[in-house]
Design an enzyme around this catalytic site. Structure first.
Site, PDB file in Angstrom:
ATOM      1  CG  PHE A 199      -1.549   1.089   1.847  1.00  0.00           C
ATOM      2  CD1 PHE A 199      -2.204   2.120   0.912  1.00  0.00           C
ATOM      3  CD2 PHE A 199      -1.372   1.738   3.044  1.00  0.00           C
ATOM      4  CE1 PHE A 199      -2.759   3.341   1.102  1.00  0.00           C
ATOM      5  CE2 PHE A 199      -2.192   2.827   3.729  1.00  0.00           C
ATOM      6  CZ  PHE A 199      -2.610   3.641   2.647  1.00  0.00           C
ATOM      7  CE1 TYR A 245       4.181  -4.017  11.695  1.00  0.00           C
ATOM      8  CE2 TYR A 245       3.275  -2.709  13.642  1.00  0.00           C
ATOM      9  CZ  TYR A 245       3.775  -2.755  12.264  1.00  0.00           C
ATOM     10  OH  TYR A 245       3.542  -1.651  11.348  1.00  0.00           O
ATOM     11  CG  ASP A 294      11.979 -12.986   2.685  1.00  0.00           C
ATOM     12  OD1 ASP A 294      12.730 -11.956   3.592  1.00  0.00           O
ATOM     13  OD2 ASP A 294      11.177 -13.438   3.116  1.00  0.00           O
ATOM     14  CB  ALA A 299       8.534   2.133   7.363  1.00  0.00           C
ATOM     15  CE  LYS A 353       7.586  -2.144  11.057  1.00  0.00           C
ATOM     16  NZ  LYS A 353       7.979  -1.746   9.725  1.00  0.00           N
ATOM     17  CB  THR A 363       0.486  -7.852   2.866  1.00  0.00           C
ATOM     18  OG1 THR A 363       1.657  -7.210   3.019  1.00  0.00           O
ATOM     19  CG2 THR A 363       0.440  -9.017   4.122  1.00  0.00           C
ATOM     20  N   GLY A 364       1.670  -7.467  -0.536  1.00  0.00           N
ATOM     21  CA  GLY A 364       1.470  -6.465  -1.548  1.00  0.00           C
ATOM     22  C   GLY A 364       0.966  -7.439  -2.711  1.00  0.00           C
ATOM     23  CG  ASP A 406       6.500  -6.414  -1.935  1.00  0.00           C
ATOM     24  OD1 ASP A 406       5.824  -7.643  -1.623  1.00  0.00           O
ATOM     25  OD2 ASP A 406       6.228  -5.217  -1.266  1.00  0.00           O
ATOM     26  CG  ASN A 407       7.635 -11.360   0.788  1.00  0.00           C
ATOM     27  OD1 ASN A 407       6.870 -10.546   0.825  1.00  0.00           O
ATOM     28  ND2 ASN A 407       7.778 -12.100   1.979  1.00  0.00           N
TER      29      ASN A 407
HETATM   30  P1  NAD Z   1       1.354  -3.410   3.280  1.00  0.00           P
HETATM   31  O1  NAD Z   1       1.139  -4.973   3.824  1.00  0.00           O
HETATM   32  O2  NAD Z   1       0.479  -2.918   2.222  1.00  0.00           O
HETATM   33  O3  NAD Z   1       2.903  -3.537   2.610  1.00  0.00           O
HETATM   34  C1  NAD Z   1       3.908  -4.063   3.577  1.00  0.00           C
HETATM   35  C2  NAD Z   1       4.705  -4.769   2.237  1.00  0.00           C
HETATM   36  O4  NAD Z   1       5.825  -5.383   2.454  1.00  0.00           O
HETATM   37  C3  NAD Z   1       3.933  -5.648   1.268  1.00  0.00           C
HETATM   38  O5  NAD Z   1       4.064  -5.198  -0.016  1.00  0.00           O
HETATM   39  C4  NAD Z   1       4.376  -7.001   1.539  1.00  0.00           C
HETATM   40  O6  NAD Z   1       4.480  -7.990   0.638  1.00  0.00           O
HETATM   41  C5  NAD Z   1       5.987  -6.699   1.836  1.00  0.00           C
HETATM   42  N1  NAD Z   1       6.471  -7.625   2.618  1.00  0.00           N
HETATM   43  C6  NAD Z   1       6.177  -8.248   3.643  1.00  0.00           C
HETATM   44  N2  NAD Z   1       7.345  -8.904   4.132  1.00  0.00           N
HETATM   45  C7  NAD Z   1       8.215  -8.948   3.520  1.00  0.00           C
HETATM   46  C8  NAD Z   1       9.458  -9.706   3.159  1.00  0.00           C
HETATM   47  N3  NAD Z   1      10.035 -10.365   4.335  1.00  0.00           N
HETATM   48  N4  NAD Z   1      10.312  -9.369   2.169  1.00  0.00           N
HETATM   49  C9  NAD Z   1       9.789  -8.584   1.154  1.00  0.00           C
HETATM   50  N5  NAD Z   1       8.639  -7.746   1.386  1.00  0.00           N
HETATM   51  C10 NAD Z   1       7.926  -8.063   2.183  1.00  0.00           C
HETATM   52  O7  NAD Z   1       1.322  -2.503   4.448  1.00  0.00           O
HETATM   53  P2  NAD Z   1       1.677  -0.924   4.548  1.00  0.00           P
HETATM   54  O8  NAD Z   1       0.659  -0.058   5.279  1.00  0.00           O
HETATM   55  O9  NAD Z   1       1.978  -0.115   3.019  1.00  0.00           O
HETATM   56  O10 NAD Z   1       2.927  -0.723   5.452  1.00  0.00           O
HETATM   57  C11 NAD Z   1       4.052  -0.486   4.928  1.00  0.00           C
HETATM   58  C12 NAD Z   1       5.249  -0.320   6.065  1.00  0.00           C
HETATM   59  O11 NAD Z   1       4.869   0.967   6.785  1.00  0.00           O
HETATM   60  C13 NAD Z   1       5.271  -1.478   6.986  1.00  0.00           C
HETATM   61  O12 NAD Z   1       6.853  -1.408   7.265  1.00  0.00           O
HETATM   62  C14 NAD Z   1       4.635  -1.072   8.034  1.00  0.00           C
HETATM   63  O13 NAD Z   1       4.982  -1.530   9.113  1.00  0.00           O
HETATM   64  C15 NAD Z   1       4.742   0.532   8.037  1.00  0.00           C
HETATM   65  N6  NAD Z   1       3.651   1.257   8.784  1.00  0.00           N
HETATM   66  C16 NAD Z   1       2.551   1.419   8.172  1.00  0.00           C
HETATM   67  C17 NAD Z   1       1.381   2.001   8.919  1.00  0.00           C
HETATM   68  C18 NAD Z   1       0.061   2.155   8.206  1.00  0.00           C
HETATM   69  O14 NAD Z   1      -0.725   2.518   8.928  1.00  0.00           O
HETATM   70  N7  NAD Z   1      -0.133   1.868   6.901  1.00  0.00           N
HETATM   71  C19 NAD Z   1       1.606   2.331  10.199  1.00  0.00           C
HETATM   72  C20 NAD Z   1       2.808   2.072  10.846  1.00  0.00           C
HETATM   73  C21 NAD Z   1       3.805   1.535  10.202  1.00  0.00           C
END
Ligand code: NAD
Ligand code: UDP
Length: 324
Positions: free
Chosen positions: A12, A145, A58, A114, A149, A36-37, A32-33
């Site tokens: 996202f 988590y 990964d 992040a 972090k 969740t993307g 990206d792996n």
């Molecule tokens: P998201 O789940 O859409 O994005 C996370 C991405 O990381 C996904 O595309 C997923 O496939 C990829 N991913 C997960 N594990 C992986 C791995 N081992 N190797 C490679 N890729 C991997 O979520 P988001 O909301 O876009 O979050 C992005 C980042 O921002 C994250 O680190 C999250 O912790 C941080 N964050 C987001 C929010 C929020 O409210 N959206 C709040 C705090 C922190």
């Protein structure tokens, strides 16, 4: 051309960040792996071969890539997804960040991590300021988590102290918007999808817990600006919208806005969805609101999009994407 790596680039926030970086003329590598993307989020960039490359991998696996900047976003962010395989989540945060810090060290690159408001846990200081050390359960269901972090932040600061690396840590508060996965599980996408599908909105507990919701475009701007700060600015820096709502207020807002979207703004149709109450998950933080004084001062940044406007745009997005 600046070479920039975005881990979690098909997610996202990561995909919106890639858009921003490509638009400013950088060569962007999205790693990206696809946990969740989705490739759908970056499909439009794949054609721009000179400016964009997708690396399906990964973040914990070895990577050799010459880059100038790394935005480290790879990590599942929704509680249901990060709790599915908690050991993997912890490893992704800690080992993935270590891997990216080593890559940054090798190439003299700058790294932005992040991080999250979850480092404050169930906060006893309100609103949350960066100097607050937090109130985190180290052994609960959210710990993979939260502590992952926190460990990643520790690594960033130790790589700075030990190796002089240029690092920045942003603590992101609940951010929502287009390209969230319909089954992401976080509250905004859940309520919007439920309301659009005529299902009842699942409020956990009594809905009195609070969150402060930031629209994605504001957040991306904040992340981008943080990367441009002088090398002696490391953060951590809170990024989020400081307007706080109870989850029940959010549910009511969605119930108001979804029928309005169906009537083209007239708002006369009542929603068929109701609010239903479900058990509150363990360790769910009771209140959360960022103090953004540091971001306002250092970045000259204040969120521009308030909840009603952001929700309308998010509803419009899901309406379209659920039909596809
Ligand atoms: P998201 O789940 O859409 O994005 C996370 C991405 O990381 C996904 O595309 C997923 O496939 C990829 N991913 C997960 N594990 C992986 C791995 N081992 N190797 C490679 N890729 C991997 O979520 P988001 O909301 O876009 O979050 C992005 C980042 O921002 C994250 O680190 C999250 O912790 C941080 N964050 C987001 C929010 C929020 O409210 N959206 C709040 C705090 C922190
Ligand atoms: N929540 C809810 N219904 C849902 C999803 C979430 O009431 O369908 C609540 C959840 O218990 C939490 C808040 O909304 O109090 C925000 O949850 P989310 O998973 O979006 O993010 P986080 O808890 O990590 O802030």
């Amino acid at each position: 051309m600046k070479r920039v790596l975005v881990t979690g680039g098909a997610g996202f926030l990561g995909s919106h960040l890639c858009d921003r970086l490509v638009a400013e003329g950088s060569k962007v590598y999205a790693l990206d792996n696809l946990h969740t993307g989705s490739v759908k989020n970056i499909e439009h960039l794949l054609a721009l071969k000179d400016h964009f490359e997708f690396i399906e991998q990964d973040v914990c696996e070895p990577l050799e890539l010459e880059v100038d900047e790394i935005y480290n976003l790879a990590c599942p962010a929704s509680p249901i997804h990060y709790q599915e395989n908690p050991i993997r989540t912890f490893e992704t945060s800690v080992l993935g960040t270590r891997n990216m810090l080593l890559l940054a060290k090798k190439h003299g690159a700058k790294l932005l991590q992040a991080s999250t408001s979850e480092v404050y846990g169930d906060p006893q200081v309100h609103p949350q300021v960066e100097s607050y050390w937090g109130h985190v359960n180290p052994i609960g269901i959210r710990s993979c988590y939260d502590e992952g972090k926190r460990g990643a932040e520790t690594l960033c600061f130790d790589f700075r102290r030990v190796h002089g690396l240029r690092v920045k840590v942003v603590r992101i508060f609940n951010t929502y918007g287009p390209r969230m996965h319909p089954q992401d599980g976080r509250v905004v996408s859940n309520f919007v999808v439920q309301a659009l599908q005529g299902q009842d909105l699942t409020v956990y507990g009594e809905g009195q817990q609070t969150r402060s919701f930031c629209y994605y475009s504001d957040l991306i701007e904040g992340i981008y600006k943080t990367m441009q700060t002088p090398d002696d600015f490391l953060g951590p820096i809170n990024l989020g919208n400081p307007h706080e709502f109870t989850i029940l207020e959010l549910a009511k807002k969605v119930l108001e806005l979804v029928p309005e979207s169906a009537t083209g703004g007239g708002g006369s149709r009542a929603s068929v969805s109701r609010i239903i109450y479900r058990e509150l998950p363990a360790d769910d933080p009771t209140q959360r609101r960022p103090d953004i004084g540091l971001a306002q001062g250092v970045l000259g940044w204040t969120p521009q999009v308030e909840l009603d406007e952001g929700l309308r745009a998010t509803i419009a997005h899901f309406k379209k994407s659920l039909l596809q």
